[in-house]
Design a protein around this motif. Sequence first.
Motif, PDB file in Angstrom:
ATOM      1  N   TYR A  67       0.805  -1.306   0.039  1.00  0.00           N
ATOM      2  CA  TYR A  67       0.005   0.304  -0.002  1.00  0.00           C
ATOM      3  C   TYR A  67       0.804   1.241  -0.029  1.00  0.00           C
ATOM      4  O   TYR A  67       0.523   2.102   0.091  1.00  0.00           O
ATOM      5  CB  TYR A  67      -0.903  -0.108   1.318  1.00  0.00           C
ATOM      6  CG  TYR A  67      -1.913  -1.123   1.361  1.00  0.00           C
ATOM      7  CD1 TYR A  67      -2.305  -1.644   0.230  1.00  0.00           C
ATOM      8  CD2 TYR A  67      -2.514  -1.259   2.765  1.00  0.00           C
ATOM      9  CE1 TYR A  67      -3.444  -2.938   0.413  1.00  0.00           C
ATOM     10  CE2 TYR A  67      -3.559  -2.379   2.590  1.00  0.00           C
ATOM     11  CZ  TYR A  67      -3.930  -3.102   1.469  1.00  0.00           C
ATOM     12  OH  TYR A  67      -4.899  -4.026   1.595  1.00  0.00           O
ATOM     13  N   VAL A 108       3.106   0.575   8.097  1.00  0.00           N
ATOM     14  CA  VAL A 108       2.651   1.224   9.236  1.00  0.00           C
ATOM     15  C   VAL A 108       3.030   0.634  10.469  1.00  0.00           C
ATOM     16  O   VAL A 108       3.743  -0.439  10.421  1.00  0.00           O
ATOM     17  CB  VAL A 108       0.899   1.109   9.507  1.00  0.00           C
ATOM     18  CG1 VAL A 108       0.191   2.189   8.385  1.00  0.00           C
ATOM     19  CG2 VAL A 108       0.400  -0.052   9.255  1.00  0.00           C
ATOM     20  N   MET A 154      -6.834   0.749  12.985  1.00  0.00           N
ATOM     21  CA  MET A 154      -7.521  -0.457  13.513  1.00  0.00           C
ATOM     22  C   MET A 154      -6.602  -1.165  14.284  1.00  0.00           C
ATOM     23  O   MET A 154      -7.292  -1.519  15.388  1.00  0.00           O
ATOM     24  CB  MET A 154      -7.523  -1.429  12.180  1.00  0.00           C
ATOM     25  CG  MET A 154      -8.214  -2.692  12.336  1.00  0.00           C
ATOM     26  SD  MET A 154      -9.227  -3.595  11.145  1.00  0.00           S
ATOM     27  CE  MET A 154      -7.634  -4.195  10.241  1.00  0.00           C
TER      28      MET A 154
HETATM   29 FE1  SF4 Z   1      -4.085  -1.107   6.522  1.00  0.00          FE
HETATM   30 FE2  SF4 Z   1      -4.701   0.036   8.745  1.00  0.00          FE
HETATM   31 FE3  SF4 Z   1      -4.401   1.577   6.547  1.00  0.00          FE
HETATM   32 FE4  SF4 Z   1      -6.672  -0.133   6.927  1.00  0.00          FE
HETATM   33  S1  SF4 Z   1      -6.162   1.884   8.156  1.00  0.00           S
HETATM   34  S2  SF4 Z   1      -5.363   0.185   4.913  1.00  0.00           S
HETATM   35  S3  SF4 Z   1      -5.748  -1.664   7.958  1.00  0.00           S
HETATM   36  S4  SF4 Z   1      -2.896   0.243   7.539  1.00  0.00           S
END
Ligand code: SF4
Length: 308
Positions: free
Chosen positions: A23, A58, A85
Motif C-alpha cells: 500500500y 504502518v 484499526m
Molecule cells: Fe491497512 Fe490500517 Fe490503513 Fe486500513 S487503516 S489500510 S488496515 S494500515
Amino acid sequence: MLTVQKVCKMLEERGAVLLAHNYQRPEVQDAAHLVGDSLELSLKAVEVDAKLIVFAGVDFMAEQAALLNPGKVVVHPEPLSRCPMAAMLTPELVRKYRGRYPGAPLVAYVNSLAEVKALADYVVTSANAAALVSQLDADTVLFGPDRHLAEYVAEKTGKNVVPLPELGHCPVHLAIAPSEVEKAKREHPAAKVLAHPECTREVRALADFVGSTSQMVKAARELGAREYVVATEVGLLHRLAKLGVEAHPASPYAVCPDMKKITLESVARAVLEGRGVVRVDPKVAEMARRAVERTFELLGVSAPWQRS
Ligand code: SF4
Ligand code: CIZ
C-alpha cells in the motif's frame, strides 16, 4: 529533488535494505528491495544480512519485523504512520474478553500491536486466518481487531468467531461501497473483481476472489481475466501495473492516509540519520514471537528463524 535512483544509491552506500508494503506510494515501492504484505516483509527481514532495515509500512508492521528479528536494527521512517484499526484493540479489552470467554483461544490479526500479540494464542494474516481457525480444537474463537475478517473467517470455517472489539474495522476498506464496485463492474464488464476480506460482506459478495494483497496479486496472474477491479487500498494497483496486469480501483478514494505518510524524503532521513529505530520490550517481543511460532506450527510450516 530526491529521486528513486538517489534513494537506491543512498540505501546501497549505507548497507540498508528497504522493505515496502503493497500500500506504499509508488515511488517508495520503486525504491524498495522487496514489496509485499506484512508477513512476507517480516520474513524477508529474517533472511537479509543488512546493517539497517528500513520498513515502509504502518507501525504494527515495522514492530512485527523488529520482534521477529531481535538482533537487527529496524527503522520506521515515519513514527506517525499508525494503523487506526490496530489501535482499536487494547490489552485491557483482550483481558476483558478472556474473562468473558474462558478457554476460548485468542487469534490476533497481524494488524495489532505487539502488546496484543503478546497476549494472543496465535497471530494470523488475512492470507492464513481461515486455515488456522479451521485447525483449532475449539468452536468459539476470539478474533480481533477486524470484525469483517472475523465474519469472513466464520463464513469459511462455520465456527463462532467473536470479534473484539465488536466494531473493529479498517476505515479505508469500510468506505468501499458496494455501489462503487457495481459501477466499476459496469464500466469494465470483462473484469473480475478481487476484494480484501477487510471489506464489508456486501462488497465481498460481489467479488470473484477474496484474499490478502499478495493473494490478490497471485489471483490476478492465475484467474486469466483481461482486466480486474480491485477492492482494496489503491497502492496495490501500482504493484499490479508493474506486473503488466490491467487493474482498476473499485474506489479511487480507498487511500490509507497513514500508509501514505511515508515518502522518499522520510526514507532518506531514516537512512541518513538512523532515526525511528523500532524498540519492542524484549519480554513482549518474546511472547508475541511465540504466538507467531504457534501459528506456524499449527499450519505445519517451520518458522524461518527456527531453521538451522
Ligand atoms: Fe491497512 Fe490500517 Fe490503513 Fe486500513 S487503516 S489500510 S488496515 S494500515
Ligand atoms: O498483512 C498485510 O500486509 C495487510 C494488513 C494487508 C494484506 O492483506 O496484505
